[in-house]
Design an enzyme around this catalytic site. Structure first.
Site, PDB file in Angstrom:
ATOM      1  N   ALA A   1     -17.540 -41.737  15.412  1.00  0.00           N
ATOM      2  CA  ALA A   1     -16.571 -42.825  15.576  1.00  0.00           C
ATOM      3  C   ALA A   1     -15.484 -42.336  16.523  1.00  0.00           C
ATOM      4  O   ALA A   1     -15.392 -41.141  16.810  1.00  0.00           O
ATOM      5  CB  ALA A   1     -15.970 -43.198  14.226  1.00  0.00           C
ATOM      6  N   LYS A   2     -14.672 -43.285  16.988  1.00  0.00           N
ATOM      7  CA  LYS A   2     -13.622 -42.923  17.951  1.00  0.00           C
ATOM      8  C   LYS A   2     -12.694 -41.836  17.399  1.00  0.00           C
ATOM      9  O   LYS A   2     -12.157 -41.043  18.136  1.00  0.00           O
ATOM     10  CB  LYS A   2     -12.784 -44.156  18.288  1.00  0.00           C
ATOM     11  CG  LYS A   2     -13.477 -45.154  19.211  1.00  0.00           C
ATOM     12  CD  LYS A   2     -13.036 -44.971  20.654  1.00  0.00           C
ATOM     13  CE  LYS A   2     -13.899 -45.732  21.645  1.00  0.00           C
ATOM     14  NZ  LYS A   2     -13.835 -47.164  21.505  1.00  0.00           N
ATOM     15  N   ARG A   3     -12.537 -41.836  16.080  1.00  0.00           N
ATOM     16  CA  ARG A   3     -11.602 -40.842  15.528  1.00  0.00           C
ATOM     17  C   ARG A   3     -12.185 -39.433  15.505  1.00  0.00           C
ATOM     18  O   ARG A   3     -11.503 -38.480  15.181  1.00  0.00           O
ATOM     19  CB  ARG A   3     -11.157 -41.270  14.124  1.00  0.00           C
ATOM     20  CG  ARG A   3     -12.285 -41.433  13.154  1.00  0.00           C
ATOM     21  CD  ARG A   3     -11.823 -41.963  11.804  1.00  0.00           C
ATOM     22  NE  ARG A   3     -12.982 -42.239  10.967  1.00  0.00           N
ATOM     23  CZ  ARG A   3     -13.714 -43.331  11.055  1.00  0.00           C
ATOM     24  NH1 ARG A   3     -13.392 -44.263  11.915  1.00  0.00           N
ATOM     25  NH2 ARG A   3     -14.771 -43.493  10.282  1.00  0.00           N
ATOM     26  N   ASP A   4     -13.492 -39.318  15.853  1.00  0.00           N
ATOM     27  CA  ASP A   4     -14.118 -37.997  15.876  1.00  0.00           C
ATOM     28  C   ASP A   4     -13.743 -37.266  17.159  1.00  0.00           C
ATOM     29  O   ASP A   4     -14.571 -37.013  18.020  1.00  0.00           O
ATOM     30  CB  ASP A   4     -15.647 -38.109  15.794  1.00  0.00           C
ATOM     31  CG  ASP A   4     -16.105 -38.518  14.413  1.00  0.00           C
ATOM     32  OD1 ASP A   4     -15.560 -37.973  13.442  1.00  0.00           O
ATOM     33  OD2 ASP A   4     -16.993 -39.371  14.322  1.00  0.00           O
TER      34      ASP A   4
END
Ligand code: GLU
Length: 280
Positions: free
Chosen positions: A253-256
């Site tokens: 995900a983008k937060r990774d």
């Protein structure tokens, strides 16, 4: 001519999953002597930033990709979405909706409704505002598609070709009315076209013949094909690819940020290393 696109949203850093999607689409276009386009999906003005957009161009160029210019930015194309909305509204397929998320949750879990059902866009809308008329919309309303009416307005359900990972989903009347329901085509909070509407309008405007994207978006494909049929737009071929997963098997995900392309770059990886990591 084979024409495909990579369509990131500038809401975070591009990670290995984006690299895979972009490289795959680019490679497929080049091997078909076709066109590779880029589209910036920045309708979510609260989350998109110029810095993330600049980083997208920088990361993709570093990966060795080239794309045609000018790049289509959705924030520059809102007139086209309004025109599409207007034409669906004039067909009598849309209605305004003033329900909040809380209203929908409460109505969907009312005892007579049975267990609340989730579709690709969250809770399936229970139809509270369906009696309202498109002509009576106000600035504080969202705009929904009357799904049963939309499906029934077509002489036949549209077909499409899917390559790559085949999803279990089929574009059927029952799927659209019972499992998707009355989706939002223009959002109340931002006054902008929803993802579904803007993608369909832009894919047609950019002449996309092949949509290449992750299988997480396969649930959106029957919705997009339906909207194309309603708007009289051509339907591309859909290629859904596998997702790049982290070491625990979860999709990125983008937060990774640990998988951000920018981080690999700063640690000395080469574009060839990235290709190897994503299995290309
Ligand atoms: N903007 C979408 C995303 O970043 C992709 C849309 C698409 O490929 O249709 O997930």
């Amino acid at each position: 001519m084979f024409t495909t696109r990579f369509a990131p949203s500038p809401t975070g850093q591009l990670h290995l999953g984006h690299a895979y999607s972009a490289l795959l689409a680019h490679d497929m276009a080049r091997s078909a002597t076709g066109r590779f386009l880029l589209r910036i999906e920045d309708t979510d003005t609260a989350r998109c930033t110029p810095a993330f957009e600049a980083q997208i161009y920088d990361d993709l160029a570093w990966l060795g990709l080239t794309w045609e210019t000018p790049v289509l930015r959705q924030s520059d194309n809102t007139g086209a979405y309004e025109a599409a909305l207007e034409s669906l509204g004039n067909l009598g397929l849309l209605y305004p909706c003033s329900c909040t998320r809380g209203d929908i949750r409460r109505a969907a879990s009312a005892p007579q409704e049975g267990a609340p059902m989730h579709g690709p866009d969250g809770l399936i809308y229970p139809g509270t505002c369906r009696h309202r008329r498109w002509e009576d919309r106000t600035d504080t309303d969202a705009i929904r598609l009357d799904m049963a009416h939309a499906v029934n307005s077509l002489p036949a359900l549209p077909q499409y070709t899917e390559t790559g990972v085949h999803s279990a989903l089929r574009l059927t009347r029952a799927h659209l009315t019972d499992e998707v329901g009355d989706i939002v085509l223009a959002r109340r909070d931002t006054k902008t076209a929803s993802y579904h509407l803007s993608v369909v309008v832009d894919d047609a405007e950019q002449g996309i013949t092949h949509v290449i994207r992750g299988k997480d978006l396969a649930t959106a494909t029957p919705i997009h094909v339906l909207l194309q049929a309603l708007l009289g737009l051509p339907t591309p071929t859909y290629h859904h690819h596998d997702l790049i997963r982290d070491d625990d098997g979860k999709r990125l995900a983008k937060r990774d940020d640990a998988r951000a392309i920018a981080l690999y770059r700063s640690e000395g990886s080469t574009p060839q290393d990235i290709r190897r990591m994503v299995g290309l």
